[in-house]
Design a protein around this motif. Structure first.
Motif, PDB file in Angstrom:
ATOM      1  N   GLU A 465      25.061  43.640  31.528  1.00 53.40           N
ATOM      2  CA  GLU A 465      26.340  43.847  32.848  1.00 53.40           C
ATOM      3  C   GLU A 465      26.226  42.627  34.047  1.00 53.40           C
ATOM      4  N   GLN A 466      24.988  41.621  34.018  1.00 53.22           N
ATOM      5  CA  GLN A 466      25.368  40.839  34.810  1.00 53.22           C
ATOM      6  C   GLN A 466      26.706  39.231  33.874  1.00 53.22           C
ATOM      7  N   GLU A 467      26.548  39.047  32.644  1.00 50.24           N
ATOM      8  CA  GLU A 467      27.612  38.595  32.007  1.00 50.24           C
ATOM      9  C   GLU A 467      29.085  38.740  32.243  1.00 50.24           C
ATOM     10  N   LYS A 468      29.177  40.668  31.699  1.00 51.55           N
ATOM     11  CA  LYS A 468      30.192  40.743  31.804  1.00 51.55           C
ATOM     12  C   LYS A 468      30.550  40.731  33.480  1.00 51.55           C
ATOM     13  N   ILE A 469      30.180  40.832  34.004  1.00 53.60           N
ATOM     14  CA  ILE A 469      30.379  40.861  35.774  1.00 53.60           C
ATOM     15  C   ILE A 469      31.404  38.691  35.383  1.00 53.60           C
ATOM     16  N   ILE A 470      30.544  38.237  34.983  1.00 50.46           N
ATOM     17  CA  ILE A 470      30.564  36.599  35.567  1.00 50.46           C
ATOM     18  C   ILE A 470      32.125  36.215  34.329  1.00 50.46           C
ATOM     19  N   LEU A 471      32.099  37.063  33.056  1.00 49.24           N
ATOM     20  CA  LEU A 471      33.363  36.679  32.247  1.00 49.24           C
ATOM     21  C   LEU A 471      34.306  36.962  32.950  1.00 49.24           C
TER      22      LEU A 471
END
Length: 482
Positions: A465-471
């Motif tokens: 979820e964190q990486e999707k936000i950063i993407l």
């Protein structure tokens, strides 16, 4: 109360811990603690198909270590002569020795651009909504086509572009999907959540970012920022964020923020302002474990030189980057005190009146003995058998150095020494490194400005979820840049 250490068999807890760290105890179903061989192409497959695997990985030129070694010996010896001859002839006024005979190197700043002149090309300042930015960029560089439903059998109507934009803004600006649905007109809350859950996958968002960067790279203006037409300088840096929720991907950091758990967003940018990589790691991890993965299989950005600060620099990274054909050029703290290595006796340079001297020999025989495994490792990475992040985490976990890890470090000492000597001798190189690392620090400030919601704290717990936000944040940034 009885503990594991109270039994007659000793402390099993510590025995298991030591076994994992030594590499004698491994797990079949583990992300970090599998047997090292499971991360690599099998020895049998390597033996049978070595030449073809090297060709597929575009690394056949590295097969013969003796030819490589001879070239490295010549290059390193030449650099020792060049940097010392220039210093002795007074041609390097920026290099001096302090009272302890340690090297002190200075770098005058690069001339700043004429911002007033640049401003003439722009209209008077005005506000433009992020929604309008995304809408305009979708017309110029269609990226929504890469965002599809995870289920191949899905038959329902695809959400409207405005719904996708709202979901991207909700995540990328750290507003949150629920709050975004409350403040948006004409967007159903369940539709927005469904779009986030089923359409915004990490791979789709990566492909969308690549589509925007590809269009930007076809423009003439960004090319003006390249140091040289056939070279591309990239850089990466980490940025710490607090974790609002308890997360396995958040840890305490010895430097910042003290008694609150945090995570690090590691991002990469090229000299044309393309944000081409991002990932989220714990605050206790070194940023160096991500440097290799930034360039593996990247279809859009083909870097020839990469810079980090000291936190992203290790001897293993020097070795791997150069085996990938990329010059590694970090900004190393206290670079004048770093140890240097050579293939020849230090006395040969002393007899020539040189003052910049090697401290140690390269253990060339150890590298040669392990060269085949080093090649197999790099081909495994190039062909996607594993990620450098996984591999380096496993190698770094060993209490005692694994022979492969030790050989990589020894090989990296050659390139680390080469870089330090070039850094001493080349003002333009030093200025280029400083310029690009300053550039990514500005990009980090830009990232914070986009990620403004919820006190800039992560509101989700899992790494995915964190990486999707950063993407999503990166997609907004690349859209603004374009």
């Amino acid at each position: 109360m009885m503990t594991l250490c109270d039994t007659e068999h000793g402390c099993w807890y510590w025995a298991i811990n030591d076994g994992i760290k030594s590499g004698s105890l491994n797990f079949n179903h583990s992300y970090r603690y599998r047997f090292l061989e499971e991360y690599l192409i099998s020895k049998q497959e390597w033996k049978e198909n070595k030449d073809q695997l090297l060709i597929d990985a575009e690394m056949f030129h590295l097969k013969d270590y003796n030819a490589i070694k001879n070239k490295l010996q010549e290059d390193l010896d030449s650099l020792y002569h060049e940097v010392n001859d220039n210093y002795n002839a007074g041609l390097n006024p920026y290099l001096k020795f302090d009272k302890n005979h340690k090297i002190v190197i200075s770098t005058p700043p690069v001339e700043k651009p004429d911002l007033d002149r640049v401003a003439e090309y722009f209209q008077p300042a005005q506000y433009v909504s992020i929604l309008n930015v995304l809408s305009d960029i979708e017309k110029a560089a269609p990226f929504l086509q890469y965002i599809g439903h995870q289920s191949k059998t899905h038959q329902k109507k695809r959400p409207a572009p405005e719904t996708f934009f709202a979901a991207i803004i909700a995540l990328g600006c750290n507003i949150g999907v629920d709050r975004m649905s409350n403040i948006s007109k004409g967007i159903n809350a369940s539709t927005l959540r469904n779009t986030n859950d089923w359409y915004l996958t990490s791979q789709a968002l990566q492909d969308a970012n690549d589509a925007i960067i590809k269009v930007k790279n076809e423009l003439a203006l960004p090319e003006l920022h390249r140091r040289a037409p056939h070279e591309l300088h990239t850089a990466s840096d980490g940025q710490k964020y607090l974790a609002y929720l308890e997360s396995l991907n958040a840890t305490y950091s010895y430097k910042y923020p003290g008694f609150t758990k945090a995570l690090v967003v590691n991002s990469a940018v090229d000299e044309r302002s393309a944000l081409f990589f991002s990932t989220v790691i714990t605050a206790s991890d070194r940023e160096a474990i991500n440097v290799i993965d930034m360039h593996l299989g990247n279809p859009i950005i083909k870097s020839t030189m990469h810079s980090t600060d000291t936190h992203g620099s290790t001897e293993v990274v020097f070795a791997m980057m150069n085996m990938l054909g990329i010059s590694f050029a970090p900004r190393i703290k206290g670079i004048g005190t770093q140890e240097l290595y050579s293939f020849v006796n230090k006395k040969l340079y002393i007899d020539l009146g040189y003052q910049i001297l090697p401290d140690h020999y390269i253990n060339d025989q150890f590298v040669e003995n392990n060269w085949d495994d080093m090649l197999r490792t790099m081909v495994s990475l190039k062909l996607g058998k594993t990620s450098a992040f996984q591999l380096l985490k496993r190698l770094n976990s060993y209490a005692k150095q694994n022979p492969l890890h030790k050989a990589m470090k020894e090989f990296g000492k050659i390139f680390r020494t080469e870089f330090i000597l070039k850094y001493y001798n080349d003002l333009e190189l030093r200025q280029s490194i400083e310029k690009l690392l300053s550039h990514i620090e500005l990009m980090n400030r830009f990232s914070k400005a986009v990620f403004f919601g919820n006190n800039q704290e992560f509101q989700v717990a899992t790494k995915e979820e964190q990486e999707k936000i950063i993407l999503c944040r990166r997609l907004i940034q690349n859209s603004i840049v374009l």
